[in-house]
Design a protein around this motif. Structure first.
Motif, short mmCIF file in Angstrom:
data_model
loop_
_atom_site.label_atom_id
_atom_site.label_comp_id
_atom_site.label_asym_id
_atom_site.label_seq_id
_atom_site.Cartn_x
_atom_site.Cartn_y
_atom_site.Cartn_z
N LEU A 75 0.83 -1.20 0.00
CA LEU A 75 0.00 0.00 0.00
C LEU A 75 0.87 1.25 0.00
N THR A 76 1.92 1.26 0.80
CA THR A 76 2.81 2.42 0.86
C THR A 76 4.20 2.03 1.37
N ASP A 77 5.19 2.86 1.03
CA ASP A 77 6.54 2.70 1.58
C ASP A 77 6.74 3.67 2.74
N HIS A 105 6.45 15.91 13.34
CA HIS A 105 6.04 14.51 13.52
C HIS A 105 5.87 13.76 12.20
N GLN A 106 5.64 14.47 11.11
CA GLN A 106 5.70 13.85 9.78
C GLN A 106 5.70 14.95 8.74
N GLY A 107 5.87 14.58 7.46
CA GLY A 107 6.08 15.57 6.42
C GLY A 107 5.03 16.66 6.37
N ARG A 108 3.77 16.26 6.44
CA ARG A 108 2.69 17.25 6.23
C ARG A 108 2.63 18.29 7.35
N ALA A 109 3.18 17.97 8.52
CA ALA A 109 3.22 18.95 9.61
C ALA A 109 4.15 20.09 9.21
N ASN A 123 10.65 12.17 -7.46
CA ASN A 123 9.28 12.60 -7.72
C ASN A 123 8.35 11.41 -7.52
N ASN A 124 7.56 11.46 -6.46
CA ASN A 124 6.72 10.32 -6.07
C ASN A 124 5.74 9.95 -7.19
N SER A 125 5.14 10.96 -7.82
CA SER A 125 4.17 10.69 -8.88
C SER A 125 4.89 10.01 -10.03
N LEU A 148 13.53 21.84 -0.90
CA LEU A 148 13.58 20.44 -1.32
C LEU A 148 12.55 19.64 -0.51
N ASP A 149 11.66 18.90 -1.20
CA ASP A 149 10.84 17.89 -0.54
C ASP A 149 11.67 16.62 -0.66
N CYS A 150 12.38 16.29 0.42
CA CYS A 150 13.53 15.38 0.30
C CYS A 150 13.29 14.00 0.91
N CYS A 151 12.03 13.53 0.97
CA CYS A 151 11.81 12.29 1.73
C CYS A 151 12.46 11.07 1.08
N ARG A 152 12.83 11.15 -0.21
CA ARG A 152 13.51 10.00 -0.82
C ARG A 152 14.84 10.46 -1.44
N VAL A 153 15.55 11.33 -0.72
CA VAL A 153 16.77 11.96 -1.26
C VAL A 153 17.92 10.97 -1.41
N MET A 187 11.42 17.05 5.25
CA MET A 187 11.55 15.61 5.06
C MET A 187 10.51 14.86 5.88
N SER A 188 9.80 13.97 5.21
CA SER A 188 9.03 12.96 5.91
C SER A 188 10.00 11.83 6.18
N ALA A 189 10.44 11.69 7.44
CA ALA A 189 11.44 10.68 7.80
C ALA A 189 10.88 9.26 7.68
N LYS A 190 9.56 9.16 7.41
CA LYS A 190 8.91 7.86 7.28
C LYS A 190 9.37 7.10 6.03
N LYS A 191 10.13 7.79 5.18
CA LYS A 191 10.65 7.12 3.98
C LYS A 191 12.15 6.86 4.19
N ASP A 192 13.00 7.77 3.69
CA ASP A 192 14.44 7.49 3.68
C ASP A 192 15.15 7.67 5.03
N VAL A 204 -1.89 1.49 -11.00
CA VAL A 204 -1.87 0.78 -9.73
C VAL A 204 -0.44 0.85 -9.20
N ARG A 205 -0.28 1.27 -7.94
CA ARG A 205 1.06 1.40 -7.37
C ARG A 205 1.38 0.24 -6.45
N LEU A 206 2.54 -0.35 -6.69
CA LEU A 206 3.08 -1.33 -5.76
C LEU A 206 4.23 -0.62 -5.05
N1 F0G Z 1 6.10 14.48 0.17
C1 F0G Z 1 6.16 13.34 -0.54
C2 F0G Z 1 6.92 13.31 -1.83
C3 F0G Z 1 5.50 12.18 -0.07
O1 F0G Z 1 5.58 11.05 -0.79
C4 F0G Z 1 4.79 12.24 1.15
C5 F0G Z 1 4.07 11.06 1.66
C6 F0G Z 1 4.76 13.47 1.85
C7 F0G Z 1 5.42 14.56 1.33
C8 F0G Z 1 3.99 13.62 3.13
O2 F0G Z 1 4.64 13.01 4.18
O3 F0G Z 1 3.05 11.26 4.98
O4 F0G Z 1 4.94 12.05 6.40
O5 F0G Z 1 3.01 13.53 6.01
N2 F0G Z 1 3.83 10.01 0.97
C9 F0G Z 1 3.18 8.78 1.39
C10 F0G Z 1 2.99 7.86 0.21
C11 F0G Z 1 1.95 8.98 2.20
O6 F0G Z 1 2.33 6.80 0.38
O7 F0G Z 1 3.51 8.12 -0.88
P1 F0G Z 1 3.85 12.42 5.45
#
Ligand code: F0G
Length: 459
Positions: A50-52, A99-103, A186-188, A215-220, A255-260, A405-407
């Motif tokens: 569903l997500t990384d 606490h996460q990227g969107r904050a 670029n996530n998209s 920089l939106d750097c969550c996968r830098v 950075m959303s640290a939930k990724k890299d 469809v995303r894997l």
């Molecule tokens: N920027 C990018 C490029 C992201 O992929 C995400 C989250 C966010 C910002 C927001 O970060 O979730 O910590 O608030 N992407 C997840 C995904 C949800 O499934 O691609 P967040």
């Protein structure tokens, strides 16, 4: 010597059971979930793609770091560890935990945005766009044209169109541009990388017109891998050095640290401008927490500090990018239509092509998501007309531009044999693809319908 088999550069110390289910059970679970995998419980899923985000497995070093997490309200030692790791990576002077990227997006972009302001990006991620639009501002995506053609090969398909960027600035007026955001990767489109050349060109333009550049750097780290292996002049640089160079071009990062950063929760905001930093710090303290924890536990900050180092290890990145590519290449060989080339964190399937007999109004992407679950217990996500479709005044569907469809592949979680299993499931799906039927939505909320919509198969 190069071997074909990708070995995971780690051993398993703790295991989490997968509940192995039968087809009959999955048919029942999916029906109960109204043919919407968001409504499944994770115990009903065998492979969760569903997500990384926030789904990484932490290392023994991160877990032991958590034991020494300092939970002090102010000036926590764990914050010092995290701050030092971020400073080493970004070189930016003002650093805040979130606490996460969107904050971070809400804090920085609500401060910079208001009606009449424009944000420009290669592609704004959904939450980034939502935070910008919520402030009353406008978010404009200008990826390069090659990035929009699923099967077209380009080494840096995540690049921003720099010609369009300058034209847009001139058209809208530099003082109306709140900032330029480069999303790496670029996530998209599946984590397509951005080249250093492109990042530098953006810097030149932003400097010329005195516009903030973030920089939106969550996968830098994943982006740095592609630069080292695809861009001339970077062969002998380390992944960390490449990432450091990219940060040095910018005025800040989120950075959303939930990724890299290889953790389950956390993030950071960095800035170089002291006025902007002061304003963001105030917003952070009002809404997230004091500036030395920003909504995080000390133990989380400790794990982020360690994860930010581990993610740049060559063996890890090599395994990460090669295993994503391996899945994509094998699916391509089976004739599964894909977004190409494979990016860092996900494989995207063109469901409209795969199920060309299913009309868009019967959601071919949802059909694939359901087939993946029924056949193999694999959970994926539809990024097509269930997610983005709208209705015209007559109630007819206005479909999304693509039915994908995303894997998305969690980090350090699944092994090569899990991936082999997914490939085998696709083999079966390709054999039976002609007999698959579409779906009909029978109930939906007004917003973000993909999370809770109820569907039934078309008979
Ligand atoms: N920027 C990018 C490029 C992201 O992929 C995400 C989250 C966010 C910002 C927001 O970060 O979730 O910590 O608030 N992407 C997840 C995904 C949800 O499934 O691609 P967040």
């Amino acid at each position: 010597m190069e071997f074909k088999t990708i070995i995971e550069p780690f051993k398993i110390k703790v295991v989490e059971s997968i509940n192995v289910t039968t087809l009959k059970e999955r048919q029942k679970f999916l029906q109960e979930a109204a043919y919407n995998p968001f409504q499944l419980s994770s115990s009903q899923v065998m492979i969760d793609f569903l997500t990384d985000s926030g789904t990484s497995a932490m290392s023994d070093k991160q877990w032991s770091g958590m034991m020494s997490g300092d939970e002090s309200y102010a000036g926590s030692n764990s914050w010092m560890q995290m701050k030092n790791a971020i400073y080493n990576l970004t070189g930016h002077e003002f650093i805040y935990p979130i606490h996460q990227g969107r904050a971070g997006e809400r804090i920085l972009y609500s401060y910079l945005g208001k009606k009449g302001k424009i944000f420009i990006s290669n592609t704004h991620f959904d939450t980034t766009r939502a935070n910008i639009e919520f402030s009353g501002a406008e978010a404009i995506d200008i990826p390069i044209e090659e990035g929009k053609i699923p099967e077209f090969y380009h080494p840096f398909k995540g690049n921003i169109d720099v010609k369009k960027l300058e034209e847009l600035i001139l058209e809208k007026g530099a003082s109306n541009i709140a900032c330029v955001i480069l999303t790496v990767t670029n996530n998209s489109g599946g984590g397509q990388p951005v080249s250093m050349e492109n990042a530098k060109a953006v810097k030149t333009i932003c400097k010329k017109y005195k516009i903030f550049y973030f920089l939106d750097c969550c996968r830098v780290a994943e982006n740095a891998y592609f630069i080292k292996h695809r861009e001339a002049g970077y062969e002998n640089k380390t992944y960390l050095e490449i990432a450091q160079e990219m940060f040095s071009l910018t005025d800040g990062s989120i950075m959303s640290a939930k990724k890299d950063a290889l953790v389950n929760m956390g993030g950071f905001l960095t800035l170089t401008n002291s006025d902007l930093a002061e304003a963001c710090k105030n917003l952070l303290i009002i809404t997230e927490g004091f500036s030395t924890y920003g909504g995080l536990s000390g133990r989380d900050m400790e794990a982020i500090a360690i994860g930010l180092k581990e993610v740049f290890e060559p063996d890890y990145l090599n395994y990460r990018i090669k295993s994503s590519a391996f899945l994509g290449e094998r699916l391509k060989k089976l004739g599964v239509p894909l977004m190409w080339p494979i990016g860092g964190h996900a494989v995207y399937i063109d469901a409209k092509k795969m199920y060309s007999h299913i009309p868009v109004s019967e959601y071919p992407g949802q059909a694939l998501v359901c087939e993946l679950y029924l056949t193999g217990g694999i959970r994926s996500v539809e990024i097509g007309s269930v997610m983005f479709g709208k209705y015209d005044e007559g109630g007819n569907l206005i479909p999304a531009a693509m039915e994908l469809v995303r894997l998305a592949i969690p980090r350090r979680v699944y092994t090569q044999s899990h991936i082999e299993y997914v490939i085998e499931v696709f083999e079966k799906l390709m054999e039976n693809k002609g007999s698959v039927k579409g779906y009909k939505i029978i109930e939906e909320p007004q917003f973000l319908r993909h999370f809770t919509a109820k569907l039934i198969p078309v008979v």
